[in-house]
Scaffold this motif. Structure first.
Motif, mmCIF file in Angstrom:
data_model
loop_
_atom_site.group_PDB
_atom_site.id
_atom_site.type_symbol
_atom_site.label_atom_id
_atom_site.label_comp_id
_atom_site.label_asym_id
_atom_site.label_seq_id
_atom_site.Cartn_x
_atom_site.Cartn_y
_atom_site.Cartn_z
ATOM 1 N N THR A 170 -4.838 6.617 -0.529
ATOM 2 C CA THR A 170 -4.138 5.354 -0.274
ATOM 3 C C THR A 170 -4.471 4.384 -1.389
ATOM 4 O OG1 THR A 170 -4.258 5.691 2.110
ATOM 5 C CG2 THR A 170 -3.830 3.455 1.349
ATOM 6 N N PHE A 171 -3.441 3.895 -2.044
ATOM 7 C CA PHE A 171 -3.603 2.880 -3.084
ATOM 8 C C PHE A 171 -3.197 1.541 -2.485
ATOM 9 C CE2 PHE A 171 -3.065 6.800 -5.421
ATOM 10 C CZ PHE A 171 -4.059 6.709 -6.373
ATOM 11 N N LYS A 172 -4.090 0.581 -2.568
ATOM 12 C CA LYS A 172 -3.856 -0.726 -1.962
ATOM 13 C C LYS A 172 -2.890 -1.567 -2.788
ATOM 14 C CE LYS A 172 -8.334 -0.997 0.279
ATOM 15 N NZ LYS A 172 -9.564 -1.775 0.433
ATOM 16 N N ARG A 173 -2.382 -2.588 -2.155
ATOM 17 C CA ARG A 173 -1.513 -3.552 -2.811
ATOM 18 C C ARG A 173 -2.244 -4.153 -4.011
ATOM 19 N NH1 ARG A 173 -0.020 -9.502 -0.959
ATOM 20 N NH2 ARG A 173 1.864 -9.747 -2.174
ATOM 21 N N GLY A 174 -1.544 -4.241 -5.133
ATOM 22 C CA GLY A 174 -2.120 -4.827 -6.338
ATOM 23 C C GLY A 174 -2.780 -3.838 -7.273
ATOM 24 N N THR A 175 -2.956 -2.592 -6.834
ATOM 25 C CA THR A 175 -3.568 -1.603 -7.708
ATOM 26 C C THR A 175 -2.490 -0.887 -8.525
ATOM 27 O OG1 THR A 175 -3.499 0.116 -5.995
ATOM 28 C CG2 THR A 175 -5.513 -1.187 -6.157
ATOM 29 N N GLY B 233 0.820 -1.198 0.000
ATOM 30 C CA GLY B 233 0.000 0.000 0.000
ATOM 31 C C GLY B 233 0.863 1.260 0.000
ATOM 32 N N VAL B 234 0.459 2.256 -0.783
ATOM 33 C CA VAL B 234 1.198 3.518 -0.850
ATOM 34 C C VAL B 234 0.214 4.678 -0.779
ATOM 35 C CG1 VAL B 234 3.146 2.610 -2.180
ATOM 36 C CG2 VAL B 234 1.183 3.544 -3.377
ATOM 37 N N LYS B 235 0.696 5.805 -0.295
ATOM 38 C CA LYS B 235 -0.100 7.020 -0.261
ATOM 39 C C LYS B 235 0.494 7.997 -1.263
ATOM 40 C CE LYS B 235 -1.719 6.600 4.441
ATOM 41 N NZ LYS B 235 -1.936 7.225 5.720
ATOM 42 N N ARG B 236 -0.368 8.515 -2.153
ATOM 43 C CA ARG B 236 0.055 9.474 -3.171
ATOM 44 C C ARG B 236 -1.032 10.520 -3.325
ATOM 45 N NH1 ARG B 236 1.843 4.940 -7.194
ATOM 46 N NH2 ARG B 236 3.963 4.632 -6.496
ATOM 47 N N PHE B 237 -0.620 11.683 -3.807
ATOM 48 C CA PHE B 237 -1.604 12.700 -4.119
ATOM 49 C C PHE B 237 -2.248 12.367 -5.451
ATOM 50 C CE2 PHE B 237 0.615 15.160 -0.924
ATOM 51 C CZ PHE B 237 -0.464 15.782 -0.288
ATOM 52 N N TYR B 238 -3.565 12.309 -5.464
ATOM 53 C CA TYR B 238 -4.344 12.031 -6.663
ATOM 54 C C TYR B 238 -5.446 13.071 -6.742
ATOM 55 C CZ TYR B 238 -7.461 9.650 -9.927
ATOM 56 O OH TYR B 238 -8.266 9.350 -10.992
#
Length: 70
Positions: free
Chosen positions: A50-55, A39-44
């Motif tokens: 938060t973007f989950k694992r596998g996305t 999981g990573v956090k990015r500005f969108y």
């Protein structure tokens, strides 16, 4: 045919990785390589998301540009 091969994500930085338009197989391989392994956090769109694992946290436009598709 079975098993797997182990590839490092840095392979996508190699010059031969993106020569000319991609076919469906290479696009699929890119999606596998671009998928978040954790999981990573990015500005969108101005919001911390938060973007989950596998996305894959790329827009369709970014992917089309990467693959040389119109």
């Amino acid at each position: 045919m079975g098993g797997y091969i182990k590839l490092h994500r840095d392979i996508m930085d190699h010059w031969i990785s993106h020569q000319g338009p991609a076919d469906y197989r290479h696009a699929w391989e890119d999606l596998l390589m671009l998928a978040n392994h954790e999981g990573v956090k990015r500005f969108y769109r101005g919001t911390l998301t938060t973007f989950k694992r596998g996305t894959v946290s790329r827009s369709i436009g970014e992917l089309a540009s990467l693959w040389g598709w119109g």
